[in-house]
Design a protein around this motif. Structure first.
Motif, short mmCIF file in Angstrom:
data_model
loop_
_atom_site.label_atom_id
_atom_site.label_comp_id
_atom_site.label_asym_id
_atom_site.label_seq_id
_atom_site.Cartn_x
_atom_site.Cartn_y
_atom_site.Cartn_z
N ASN A 3 7.65 5.61 -18.25
CA ASN A 3 8.47 4.44 -18.56
C ASN A 3 9.92 4.66 -18.16
N ARG A 4 10.41 5.88 -18.30
CA ARG A 4 11.79 6.19 -17.87
C ARG A 4 11.90 6.07 -16.35
N VAL A 5 10.91 6.56 -15.63
CA VAL A 5 10.91 6.42 -14.17
C VAL A 5 10.91 4.93 -13.81
N ARG A 6 10.07 4.17 -14.49
CA ARG A 6 10.00 2.72 -14.25
C ARG A 6 11.36 2.06 -14.48
N GLU A 7 12.01 2.38 -15.60
CA GLU A 7 13.32 1.80 -15.90
C GLU A 7 14.37 2.22 -14.87
N THR A 8 14.31 3.46 -14.43
CA THR A 8 15.23 3.95 -13.40
C THR A 8 15.04 3.17 -12.10
N ALA A 9 13.79 2.95 -11.71
CA ALA A 9 13.49 2.20 -10.50
C ALA A 9 13.96 0.75 -10.64
N LEU A 10 13.67 0.13 -11.77
CA LEU A 10 14.08 -1.25 -11.98
C LEU A 10 15.60 -1.40 -11.93
N ALA A 11 16.32 -0.43 -12.51
CA ALA A 11 17.79 -0.47 -12.50
C ALA A 11 18.34 -0.38 -11.08
N ARG A 12 17.60 0.27 -10.19
CA ARG A 12 18.01 0.39 -8.79
C ARG A 12 17.48 -0.77 -7.95
N GLY A 13 16.67 -1.65 -8.54
CA GLY A 13 16.05 -2.73 -7.79
C GLY A 13 15.01 -2.23 -6.80
N ALA A 14 14.38 -1.11 -7.14
CA ALA A 14 13.42 -0.47 -6.23
C ALA A 14 11.99 -0.84 -6.59
N GLY A 15 11.30 -1.47 -5.66
CA GLY A 15 9.88 -1.77 -5.84
C GLY A 15 9.06 -0.55 -5.47
N VAL A 16 8.64 0.19 -6.47
CA VAL A 16 7.91 1.43 -6.21
C VAL A 16 6.63 1.49 -7.03
N ALA A 17 5.73 2.33 -6.55
CA ALA A 17 4.57 2.72 -7.34
C ALA A 17 4.90 4.07 -7.95
N ILE A 18 4.46 4.28 -9.18
CA ILE A 18 4.80 5.49 -9.94
C ILE A 18 3.51 6.15 -10.40
N ASP A 19 3.45 7.46 -10.27
CA ASP A 19 2.28 8.20 -10.72
C ASP A 19 2.72 9.51 -11.37
N ILE A 20 2.15 9.80 -12.52
CA ILE A 20 2.31 11.11 -13.15
C ILE A 20 0.91 11.65 -13.36
N SER A 21 0.64 12.77 -12.72
CA SER A 21 -0.70 13.36 -12.78
C SER A 21 -0.62 14.85 -13.06
N LEU A 22 -1.57 15.31 -13.85
CA LEU A 22 -1.80 16.74 -13.94
C LEU A 22 -2.66 17.12 -12.74
N ARG A 23 -2.96 18.37 -12.60
CA ARG A 23 -3.78 18.80 -11.45
C ARG A 23 -5.15 18.12 -11.44
N ASP A 24 -5.67 17.82 -12.64
CA ASP A 24 -7.05 17.32 -12.72
C ASP A 24 -7.19 15.88 -13.17
N ARG A 25 -6.08 15.18 -13.49
CA ARG A 25 -6.23 13.80 -13.94
C ARG A 25 -4.90 13.06 -13.97
N PRO A 26 -4.96 11.75 -13.72
CA PRO A 26 -3.75 10.92 -13.84
C PRO A 26 -3.45 10.66 -15.31
N LEU A 27 -2.14 10.61 -15.63
CA LEU A 27 -1.71 10.31 -16.99
C LEU A 27 -0.93 9.00 -17.08
N PHE A 28 -0.31 8.59 -15.95
CA PHE A 28 0.49 7.37 -15.93
C PHE A 28 0.47 6.83 -14.51
N HIS A 29 0.27 5.53 -14.39
CA HIS A 29 0.35 4.90 -13.07
C HIS A 29 0.86 3.48 -13.26
N CYS A 30 1.78 3.08 -12.41
CA CYS A 30 2.38 1.74 -12.49
C CYS A 30 2.82 1.33 -11.09
N ALA A 31 2.59 0.07 -10.75
CA ALA A 31 3.06 -0.46 -9.47
C ALA A 31 3.98 -1.64 -9.77
N LEU A 32 5.22 -1.52 -9.37
CA LEU A 32 6.21 -2.58 -9.58
C LEU A 32 6.10 -3.64 -8.48
#
Length: 166
Positions: free
Chosen positions: A34-63
């Motif tokens: 969510n912090r990455v998402r807020e950082t991207a939004l503050a910059r006006g950056a349309g990005v996809a965000i992923d946080i993954s461990l080696r064996d599984r995704p934990l967070f994914h969001c596409a702006l």
């Protein structure tokens, strides 16, 4: 140009030294994502965000403003981090300094690895690199800055001189 690349490398190495976690849980992934998402939004950056461990995704969001190709870039950047335990941008800057290609140096096929900015290792004390935080959608230097700035804010660390100039 060589001095600029060398300066970037110094800053990126310092970021990796500073941005380390004492622990990292799925709840931390949610909060950091969510912090990455807020950082991207503050910059006006349309990005996809992923946080993954080696064996599984934990967070994914596409702006808004992202494309399906951003998920592929995330996979390739994350592969680089998980193999070398360095940010994808640091790996790319080191290669740029030598003028050599990722396939030549690391035997990384372009179909599976990307040495473009935007993926940063999740270093956890006593464990090493357990995963990666990855962003894709804007120029690579900004992708990297979104991730490093968000991790620094999450850890309450001032990047100071190690922050990359825009």
């Amino acid at each position: 140009m060589t001095e600029t690349i060398a300066d970037d490398i110094r800053r990126l190495e310092e970021q990796e030294r500073l941005l380390r976690f004492s622990r990292f849980s799925p709840d931390d992934a949610w909060a950091l994502g969510n912090r990455v998402r807020e950082t991207a939004l503050a910059r006006g950056a349309g990005v996809a965000i992923d946080i993954s461990l080696r064996d599984r995704p934990l967070f994914h969001c596409a702006l808004p403003g992202t494309a399906t190709d951003n998920v592929e870039w995330i996979r390739r950047k994350r592969n680089t981090v998980l193999r070398l335990w360095h940010s994808s941008y640091l790996v790319g800057r080191r290669l740029a300094l030598t003028g050599r290609d990722q396939e030549e140096v690391h035997n990384f096929p372009h179909a599976d690895f990307a040495v473009h900015g935007g993926s940063f290792p999740l270093f956890v004390a006593d464990l090493g690199c357990v995963g990666a935080v990855t962003v894709s959608g804007v120029p690579q230097r900004i992708d990297h800055a979104i991730v490093s700035d968000a991790i620094a804010g999450f850890l309450n660390i001032d990047l100071g001189d190690s922050r990359l100039p825009d």
